[in-house]
Design an enzyme around this catalytic site. Structure first.
Site, mmCIF file in Angstrom:
data_model
loop_
_atom_site.group_PDB
_atom_site.id
_atom_site.type_symbol
_atom_site.label_atom_id
_atom_site.label_comp_id
_atom_site.label_asym_id
_atom_site.label_seq_id
_atom_site.Cartn_x
_atom_site.Cartn_y
_atom_site.Cartn_z
ATOM 1 N N SER A 69 0.810 -1.222 0.000
ATOM 2 C CA SER A 69 0.000 0.000 0.000
ATOM 3 C C SER A 69 0.846 1.277 0.000
ATOM 4 O O SER A 69 0.339 2.349 -0.327
ATOM 5 C CB SER A 69 -0.938 0.023 1.210
ATOM 6 O OG SER A 69 -0.212 0.149 2.415
ATOM 7 N N LYS A 137 0.882 4.355 6.922
ATOM 8 C CA LYS A 137 0.333 5.238 5.891
ATOM 9 C C LYS A 137 0.984 6.622 6.026
ATOM 10 O O LYS A 137 1.662 6.923 7.011
ATOM 11 C CB LYS A 137 -1.183 5.399 6.045
ATOM 12 C CG LYS A 137 -1.995 4.115 6.082
ATOM 13 C CD LYS A 137 -2.022 3.390 4.749
ATOM 14 C CE LYS A 137 -2.874 2.125 4.845
ATOM 15 N NZ LYS A 137 -2.742 1.286 3.630
#
Length: 249
Positions: A69, A137
């Protein structure tokens, strides 16, 4: 005149006591080396473990990257160091890559429990955390920010300031296929993966508990560097676009 019997006899008990004392010292010396070695080894081991645990809890912690990701800033099985000192004297900021606890079952998968040796190794910090129950993230918005995708040029804006994300997005990748407009609540963060097409980040959880926002209290630390494999070792710094004056409060 010949010396008296009492005078001649006095030194003898002293000499015998001295010999007995020397014998005791020799017996003690025979036992002490092994005992001293065991005590020193135990002390060093305990101190090393205490120092390692303190470092893991308050200074830095190693993690595996569990997915693609964040590609290609980070890739699967990269070992990263999440440092905790920065957030002792400043708040989480835009552009930081953070490791955080799953806020609302984002992972949506059964978590396998590591074995006892693995748990001990992770607790004391000699083994990196496997990433289970944690995500990594990039912070796009902090409390009070209005984050919108997208403007007429296809860019994400924060407080009406467009972000130039070419520094960390894949070439020709769109900032987001999913349009959104959110205001980040105080004490929360809006996070996105650098590999936008493959990242189930804040955007994917807008309709779930918490609205896709990550509580600041869930942040474990700031990913400051890749420490393994050796050919990917690098420092992780906030991109220049997040240093625009208009973004700073």
């Amino acid at each position: 005149m010949a010396p008296s019997t009492a005078t001649r006899a006095r030194p003898r008990p002293v000499a015998r006591r001295a010999r007995r004392s020397k014998g005791r010292h020799r017996r003690l010396k025979q036992r002490n080396p092994l005992l001293s070695l065991l005590i020193e080894m135990s002390t060093v081991t305990v101190l090393a473990l205490v120092i390692t645990v303190v470092l893991r809890l308050f200074v830095a912690e190693a993690f595996y990257v569990p997915s693609e990701s964040m590609y290609d800033t980070l890739t699967t099985n990269d070992r990263i160091l999440a440092e905790k000192i920065s957030y002792m004297h400043r708040d989480v900021d835009r552009g930081d890559i953070i490791v955080f606890k799953d806020p609302a079952n984002w992972l949506n998968e059964a978590q396998t429990e590591p074995g006892p040796f693995r748990r001990v190794g992770e607790f004391v910090g000699i083994l990196p955390r496997s990433g289970e129950g944690h995500l990594v993230k990039r912070v796009i918005g902090i409390g009070g920010d209005k984050v919108i995708c997208c403007d007429r040029s296809g860019r994400i804006t924060v407080n009406s300031i467009p972000l130039d994300e070419r520094e960390y997005l894949l070439k020709d990748a769109k900032p987001s296929e999913l349009p959104f407009s959110v205001v980040v609540p105080p004490g929360h963060l809006w996070v996105m993966g650098d590999n936008r097409a493959e990242s189930a980040d804040s955007r994917a959880h807008m309709g779930g508990p918490g609205g896709g926002f990550v509580p600041v209290e869930n942040v474990v630390g700031r990913a400051c560097c890749v420490i393994w494999p050796s050919d990917r070792m690098t420092m992780l710094r906030p991109p220049e676009t997040f240093k625009k004056p208009g973004l700073k409060k």
